[in-house]
Each structure stands twice: as C-alpha cells, then as structure tokens.
Design a protein around this motif. Structure first.
Motif, PDB file in Angstrom:
ATOM      1  N   LEU A  25       0.871  -1.178   0.000  1.00 51.35           N
ATOM      2  CA  LEU A  25       0.000   0.000   0.000  1.00 51.35           C
ATOM      3  C   LEU A  25       0.902   1.219   0.000  1.00 51.35           C
ATOM      4  O   LEU A  25       1.722   1.396   0.902  1.00 51.35           O
ATOM      5  N   VAL A  26       0.776   2.048  -1.037  1.00 48.52           N
ATOM      6  CA  VAL A  26       1.689   3.182  -1.198  1.00 48.52           C
ATOM      7  C   VAL A  26       0.905   4.473  -1.363  1.00 48.52           C
ATOM      8  O   VAL A  26      -0.027   4.552  -2.162  1.00 48.52           O
ATOM      9  N   SER A  27       1.291   5.479  -0.582  1.00 51.07           N
ATOM     10  CA  SER A  27       0.700   6.803  -0.681  1.00 51.07           C
ATOM     11  C   SER A  27       1.688   7.732  -1.359  1.00 51.07           C
ATOM     12  O   SER A  27       2.876   7.737  -1.034  1.00 51.07           O
ATOM     13  N   SER A  28       1.224   8.501  -2.325  1.00 49.24           N
ATOM     14  CA  SER A  28       2.098   9.438  -3.028  1.00 49.24           C
ATOM     15  C   SER A  28       1.252  10.514  -3.688  1.00 49.24           C
ATOM     16  O   SER A  28       0.105  10.278  -4.073  1.00 49.24           O
ATOM     17  N   HIS A  29       1.848  11.717  -3.817  1.00 51.37           N
ATOM     18  CA  HIS A  29       1.201  12.787  -4.571  1.00 51.37           C
ATOM     19  C   HIS A  29       1.618  12.777  -6.036  1.00 51.37           C
ATOM     20  O   HIS A  29       1.071  13.528  -6.849  1.00 51.37           O
ATOM     21  N   VAL A  30       2.605  11.946  -6.389  1.00 54.62           N
ATOM     22  CA  VAL A  30       3.096  11.891  -7.765  1.00 54.62           C
ATOM     23  C   VAL A  30       2.280  10.832  -8.508  1.00 54.62           C
ATOM     24  O   VAL A  30       2.659   9.657  -8.571  1.00 54.62           O
ATOM     25  N   LEU A  31       1.149  11.250  -9.070  1.00 55.99           N
ATOM     26  CA  LEU A  31       0.200  10.294  -9.637  1.00 55.99           C
ATOM     27  C   LEU A  31       0.731   9.612 -10.889  1.00 55.99           C
ATOM     28  O   LEU A  31       0.366   8.475 -11.176  1.00 55.99           O
ATOM     29  N   THR A  32       1.598  10.291 -11.637  1.00 49.22           N
ATOM     30  CA  THR A  32       2.156   9.656 -12.833  1.00 49.22           C
ATOM     31  C   THR A  32       3.002   8.447 -12.450  1.00 49.22           C
ATOM     32  O   THR A  32       3.009   7.440 -13.174  1.00 49.22           O
ATOM     33  N   GLU A  33       3.692   8.520 -11.327  1.00 52.88           N
ATOM     34  CA  GLU A  33       4.478   7.373 -10.877  1.00 52.88           C
ATOM     35  C   GLU A  33       3.574   6.239 -10.417  1.00 52.88           C
ATOM     36  O   GLU A  33       3.840   5.063 -10.685  1.00 52.88           O
ATOM     37  N   LEU A  34       2.495   6.584  -9.724  1.00 53.74           N
ATOM     38  CA  LEU A  34       1.571   5.550  -9.269  1.00 53.74           C
ATOM     39  C   LEU A  34       0.914   4.849 -10.449  1.00 53.74           C
ATOM     40  O   LEU A  34       0.611   3.659 -10.383  1.00 53.74           O
ATOM     41  N   PRO A  51      -3.133   9.388 -24.435  1.00 49.99           N
ATOM     42  CA  PRO A  51      -3.842   9.856 -23.241  1.00 49.99           C
ATOM     43  C   PRO A  51      -3.400  11.262 -22.848  1.00 49.99           C
ATOM     44  O   PRO A  51      -2.213  11.593 -22.893  1.00 49.99           O
ATOM     45  N   ALA A  52      -4.368  12.088 -22.469  1.00 47.46           N
ATOM     46  CA  ALA A  52      -4.056  13.458 -22.069  1.00 47.46           C
ATOM     47  C   ALA A  52      -3.465  13.519 -20.672  1.00 47.46           C
ATOM     48  O   ALA A  52      -2.936  14.537 -20.251  1.00 47.46           O
ATOM     49  N   GLY A  53      -3.545  12.423 -19.944  1.00 42.70           N
ATOM     50  CA  GLY A  53      -2.990  12.336 -18.592  1.00 42.70           C
ATOM     51  C   GLY A  53      -3.130  10.922 -18.099  1.00 42.70           C
ATOM     52  O   GLY A  53      -3.756  10.070 -18.742  1.00 42.70           O
ATOM     53  N   GLY A  54      -2.533  10.631 -16.938  1.00 41.91           N
ATOM     54  CA  GLY A  54      -2.613   9.295 -16.383  1.00 41.91           C
ATOM     55  C   GLY A  54      -4.027   8.938 -15.934  1.00 41.91           C
ATOM     56  O   GLY A  54      -4.869   9.812 -15.691  1.00 41.91           O
ATOM     57  N   VAL A  55      -4.296   7.635 -15.806  1.00 45.48           N
ATOM     58  CA  VAL A  55      -5.604   7.163 -15.353  1.00 45.48           C
ATOM     59  C   VAL A  55      -5.930   7.733 -13.985  1.00 45.48           C
ATOM     60  O   VAL A  55      -7.026   8.259 -13.750  1.00 45.48           O
ATOM     61  N   LEU A  56      -4.980   7.661 -13.059  1.00 39.81           N
ATOM     62  CA  LEU A  56      -5.231   8.114 -11.697  1.00 39.81           C
ATOM     63  C   LEU A  56      -5.385   9.624 -11.636  1.00 39.81           C
ATOM     64  O   LEU A  56      -6.220  10.145 -10.888  1.00 39.81           O
ATOM     65  N   GLU A  57      -4.584  10.327 -12.406  1.00 39.89           N
ATOM     66  CA  GLU A  57      -4.673  11.774 -12.413  1.00 39.89           C
ATOM     67  C   GLU A  57      -6.042  12.238 -12.891  1.00 39.89           C
ATOM     68  O   GLU A  57      -6.655  13.134 -12.295  1.00 39.89           O
ATOM     69  N   GLN A  58      -6.533  11.631 -13.954  1.00 40.85           N
ATOM     70  CA  GLN A  58      -7.830  12.039 -14.484  1.00 40.85           C
ATOM     71  C   GLN A  58      -8.954  11.710 -13.510  1.00 40.85           C
ATOM     72  O   GLN A  58      -9.889  12.496 -13.326  1.00 40.85           O
ATOM     73  N   THR A  59      -8.884  10.552 -12.852  1.00 41.27           N
ATOM     74  CA  THR A  59      -9.897  10.204 -11.855  1.00 41.27           C
ATOM     75  C   THR A  59      -9.850  11.172 -10.685  1.00 41.27           C
ATOM     76  O   THR A  59     -10.885  11.658 -10.217  1.00 41.27           O
ATOM     77  N   TYR A  60      -8.645  11.470 -10.222  1.00 41.22           N
ATOM     78  CA  TYR A  60      -8.482  12.379  -9.080  1.00 41.22           C
ATOM     79  C   TYR A  60      -9.035  13.768  -9.402  1.00 41.22           C
ATOM     80  O   TYR A  60      -9.781  14.353  -8.613  1.00 41.22           O
ATOM     81  N   LEU A  61      -8.697  14.291 -10.577  1.00 33.22           N
ATOM     82  CA  LEU A  61      -9.168  15.619 -10.949  1.00 33.22           C
ATOM     83  C   LEU A  61     -10.679  15.642 -11.117  1.00 33.22           C
ATOM     84  O   LEU A  61     -11.338  16.623 -10.757  1.00 33.22           O
ATOM     85  N   ALA A  62     -11.249  14.560 -11.649  1.00 33.86           N
ATOM     86  CA  ALA A  62     -12.701  14.495 -11.799  1.00 33.86           C
ATOM     87  C   ALA A  62     -13.391  14.479 -10.443  1.00 33.86           C
ATOM     88  O   ALA A  62     -14.422  15.139 -10.245  1.00 33.86           O
ATOM     89  N   LEU A  63     -12.822  13.748  -9.477  1.00 32.72           N
ATOM     90  CA  LEU A  63     -13.393  13.713  -8.124  1.00 32.72           C
ATOM     91  C   LEU A  63     -13.298  15.077  -7.468  1.00 32.72           C
ATOM     92  O   LEU A  63     -14.233  15.523  -6.799  1.00 32.72           O
ATOM     93  N   GLU A  64     -12.170  15.742  -7.652  1.00 36.59           N
ATOM     94  CA  GLU A  64     -12.006  17.073  -7.071  1.00 36.59           C
ATOM     95  C   GLU A  64     -13.009  18.058  -7.675  1.00 36.59           C
ATOM     96  O   GLU A  64     -13.568  18.900  -6.981  1.00 36.59           O
ATOM     97  N   GLU A  65     -13.248  17.939  -8.979  1.00 36.01           N
ATOM     98  CA  GLU A  65     -14.209  18.824  -9.643  1.00 36.01           C
ATOM     99  C   GLU A  65     -15.617  18.577  -9.118  1.00 36.01           C
ATOM    100  O   GLU A  65     -16.387  19.523  -8.889  1.00 36.01           O
TER     101      GLU A  65
END
Length: 306
Positions: free
Chosen positions: A192-201, A289-303
């Motif tokens: 289980l890994v926590s990181s703010h660098v979503l492209t790496e995740l 892809p315009a961005g990573g899978v996780l990045e796009q999900t995260y930004l959509a949730l934030e929106e």
C-alpha cells in the motif's frame, strides 16, 4: 477480496484528534501480490490511516486486519508481518546506515550474523553500499528515503506500508523504486503506497483507493483499461480534424495545449478512432492519453466536490 490469511482490510475505520475527524469512515482493501495506491489531497487522512494500519495509532472505531491480524489486539503478530516506511526517516542519525539496519534486525530477533548479512543485502538493493559506514545524518533526503525503505524490508514482511516513498529521490532512484516495488508485489507481498506523484503511481499500482476528508470516495483498478478518459488528438491540419470529428458526430473539446480532447474507453476505442481518421485522410500526428488514469480520476473527483 482479501481473506483473513493476508493482505489489508479496513472497514469503517475512524480516528479523531479532539474535534478534528482525521479519518471519518474509510473502507480499504489491498490484496496480496498487488500494489494499491492510496490517493487524496493534503489533510485527507492518508498518513493517519497508514499509522493505524502500522499499529502506531489505535482506531476510534471500525475494524482493521493486516496480514490476517488486528494491529491493536494482535500487535506483535501484525507488526512482525508489516514493514512501515514513514515519509520522513527521522531517527538514529548518529548511527551508520549499516548500524541502523542491524539494530532493526536485532529488534526483530534476527541473530547477529543473519542481521549483518541482511543489512549488507539491503544496502546493495537500495544502492547505499558506498555509504554503509557513514552516519545517517550525512545522508541526503533521497539517500535517507532509500535507507528508510531498506529498514522497512529488514524482516522480510508480508505487507509494506509506504508513505511518500519517492520523496526526495533523483530520477534514477525513482525508476529503481518502481522496479523494486513491482518485484516485491510479484513475490506475493501486499503493498500500500501513498504518493502525490500520480504519474508514478500509474506505472506502479494495480489498484487505487481515493480518500477525501477522511472518507473513501472511490476505488479503481489501474490495469483494467476500460475506464473513460480523455485522449489528446493532434493533426497537421487542425481544421480537417475538427471537420471530420463533427461529420462523424464524435464529441470533442479544444485542448488549450493544442489539438482536441476526446473521451474514449480504453485502447481498443482509441485504435478504432485512429483507424477511422486515417481512412478519412485526416493527417493525424498523434493520439495519446491526455494524462494518467489516476490523475484524471483524481481531478474528476475534485471537480465533483467543488
């Protein structure tokens, strides 16, 4: 689904500090042999949750199982199977890198010879052989991160909890970390890994759990490949590309960085769109892809939360 024999499971976990509800209601499953990303904004409760999983904080409510054990009522058994890497090394700066690892080995009841052998093995694994006998306080931030990872691995745990493991690492070390984490998962460990660098995740994780304001808000498979996401499409003749998209009734939006953005479900849909464009003589330069899978999900949730 995790069974009682391994992995991590948290159900309805809560933890408050006075009137602050750091973790309000978190459900999480991390399976053996897979890397699970824990994602959320600052203050969302990620580190508090990891501390509870590591047995360093007692939950106010809910249930937790790590490698089949309760970190509160079966603390010794759970900790014996858990490797914990905090986001800051933060201790024993007067000891050498080798002494840090042999001391931890002794705490886990490895005999002296086994502890020294394990320390040498791990120093080589994280590329710190040249600094093995240097005091920890002379190590850089990135070198301390690598030593912290080695420390978490001393007792060959079944479960690894990694809080911002790539913080301070140089590009080469980040690549090495991704390879090592994937190798550890392939060996059957739960990570289980926590990181703010979503492209790496995106490159490291199999699954993701998103939390916000102390609550689980989404879970996702990173490797499923069929989640809708935005793709960036570029052409030598932008006008021809837009005319074709409109004639084929394909929804799009302008991309501020150039080209257009289209919503597609997976690589098969992208391949079909590209084939149709080429057959229509549209001079497509790229479709990616315009961005990573996780990045796009995260930004959509934030929106959505805004």
């Amino acid at each position: 689904m995790v069974t009682d024999s391994g992995g991590i499971r948290a159900d309805g976990v809560r933890r408050s500090f006075g009137t602050v509800h750091a973790v309000a209601d978190v459900d999480l499953v991390a399976e053996p042999g897979r890397v699970t990303a824990l994602i959320g904004p600052n203050g969302s409760g990620k580190t508090t949750l990891l501390l509870m999983l590591a047995g360093l904080l007692r939950p106010d409510g809910g249930t937790v199982r790590v490698a089949g054990f309760d970190p509160v009522t079966e603390s010794y058994a759970a900790r014996a199977r858990t490797g914990w890497m905090p986001d800051v090394f933060g201790t024993w700066d007067s000891l050498t890198a080798r002494e840090v690892l042999t001391t931890v080995a002794a705490a886990y009841r490895l005999d002296r010879a086994a502890g020294e052998a394990r320390a040498s093995e791990l120093l080589a694994l994280v590329h710190l052989q040249d600094l093995a006998d240097a005091p920890a306080h002379v190590l850089s931030r990135g070198q301390k991160q690598r030593l912290g990872l080695a420390r978490a691995l001393v007792h060959d745990p079944d479960v690894l909890l990694l809080d911002e493991p790539a913080s301070g690492l140089d590009p080469r070390s980040r690549v090495d970390l991704r390879v090592l984490v994937r190798d550890l998962a392939a060996s059957g460990k739960t990570i289980l890994v926590s990181s703010h660098v979503l492209t790496e995740l995106d490159e490291m994780a199999d699954d993701a759990v998103f939390i916000s304001k102390g609550r689980t808000v989404a879970t996702q498979s990173v490797t499923g490949g069929d989640e809708p996401r935005q793709w960036r499409m570029l052409a030598l003749d932008p006008a021809a590309l837009i005319a074709w998209l409109e004639s084929s009734e394909t929804a799009y939006e302008p991309d501020p960085t150039g080209g257009v953005l289209v919503d597609l479900r997976g690589e098969a849909a992208a391949a079909a769109l590209l084939r149709s464009a080429v057959e229509a003589d549209v001079p497509v330069v790229s479709l990616a892809p315009a961005g990573g899978v996780l990045e796009q999900t995260y930004l959509a949730l934030e929106e959505e939360r805004r």
